[in-house]
Design a protein around this motif. Structure first.
Motif: not given
Length: 307
Positions: A98, A104-105, A108, A243, A245, A272, A285, A287
């Motif tokens: 991130s 939140g890396k 994940v 990632v 947020r 995220n 979440y 993608y």
């Protein structure tokens, strides 16, 4: 005597020798010994002999341990995307990163690794390469040492830093499947020398050595806009998964994060903590794949602000 001073002194002596052969005698008297970088301890990889520990993962941090629910479905979807990317080009080692902390890396990375392990009979390797603020061991409830930093410093061997869950029955999903095929390398004991350990390229040797033994390798790295470690580690990976947020990552930060890996293959962004989830499921979440990920993120944010 500092390393920089030693290097300058050696260069000066070499220049004088080249200009005046008589200076060779003086150079031999005051020659500075070569600087030796720490070398990792080489060893044959024997997965059957690696340490087993009683893991106690934080169930709240692992929605992928359930058999149903929005979280497990979301990571199943992300897992499917990774397999799609593998069909397009060779893909095994993925660096997850991130731009800034708290996006939140690590969450994940850990859950994608768990999802891959549940869907695979082959071994999955999870590496904590965030030598600044490692947290993967806390999520797994696993020992933090010895780990990557000790290996890069040359104090322990490769087999010594790997670990797996002692008994797959202690980590059960609702269907009864364990995670015995998930292998973990913690960050180890970290200090101010972490950046130098990453920059010495030994992590590339580690990945090259371990790659034949694993179906997937996931690497959790430090935030790329905070420290330079992630760009160095990316050289050892086939691709980078980013990632961000929702409501927390500014658009310009996402752009700068993507630009930092301009020399790497970028798979896309994981957005995220999405509150306004897609209609097909109440996912937490979402993608976005492909290089247009940042533009798509911006369009969604602009749409919400107009509403």
């Amino acid at each position: 005597m500092s390393r920089i001073y030693e290097a300058l002194q050696r260069a000066d002596l070499e220049r004088k020798v080249a200009q005046d052969p008589e200076a060779k005698q003086v150079a031999e008297l005051v020659a500075v010994p070569a600087i030796e970088e720490p070398q990792p301890v080489n060893a044959n990889v024997v997965l059957e002999n690696i340490a087993q520990h009683q893991w106690s993962p934080s169930m709240a941090s692992f929605p992928t341990l359930a058999d149903r629910g929005a979280g497990v479905e979301q990571f199943r979807g992300l897992r499917s995307r990774m397999f799609q990317h593998r069909y397009e080009a060779p893909l095994k080692t993925i660096l997850v990163c991130s731009g800034l902390p708290a996006e939140g890396k690590t969450f994940v990375t850990a859950n994608l690794a768990m999802s891959l392990a549940r869907n695979n009979v082959n071994n999955i390797l999870l590496i904590d390469a965030d030598l600044r603020r490692p947290t993967l061991h806390s999520l797994l409830g696993a020992p933090s040492t010895p780990g990557l930093s000790e290996y890069l410093a040359g104090t322990v061997g490769l087999n010594e830093i790997m670990q797996r869950n002692k008994n797959s029955k202690t980590v059960h999903t609702e269907s009864g499947h364990g995670i015995s095929n998930l292998i973990f390398i913690p960050a180890g004991k970290c200090d101010d020398n972490s950046s130098e350990l990453v920059a010495n390229h030994h992590i590339e040797e580690l990945i090259s050595t371990l790659s034949p033994h694993f179906d997937w390798i996931l690497i959790d790295s430090p935030p790329v806009l905070a420290v330079a470690d992630a760009v160095d580690i990316a050289r050892a990976a086939d691709a980078v998964l980013l990632v961000a947020r929702e409501g927390n990552t500014p658009f310009d930060v996402a752009q700068r994060t993507q630009a930092a890996f301009r020399n790497s293959r970028i798979l896309g962004f994981v957005l995220n903590a999405v509150k306004d989830a897609p209609r097909q499921g109440s996912y937490s979440y979402y993608y976005y794949g492909g290089p247009e990920a940042s533009d798509e993120t911006k369009r969604r944010k602009d749409k919400r602000s107009q509403a």
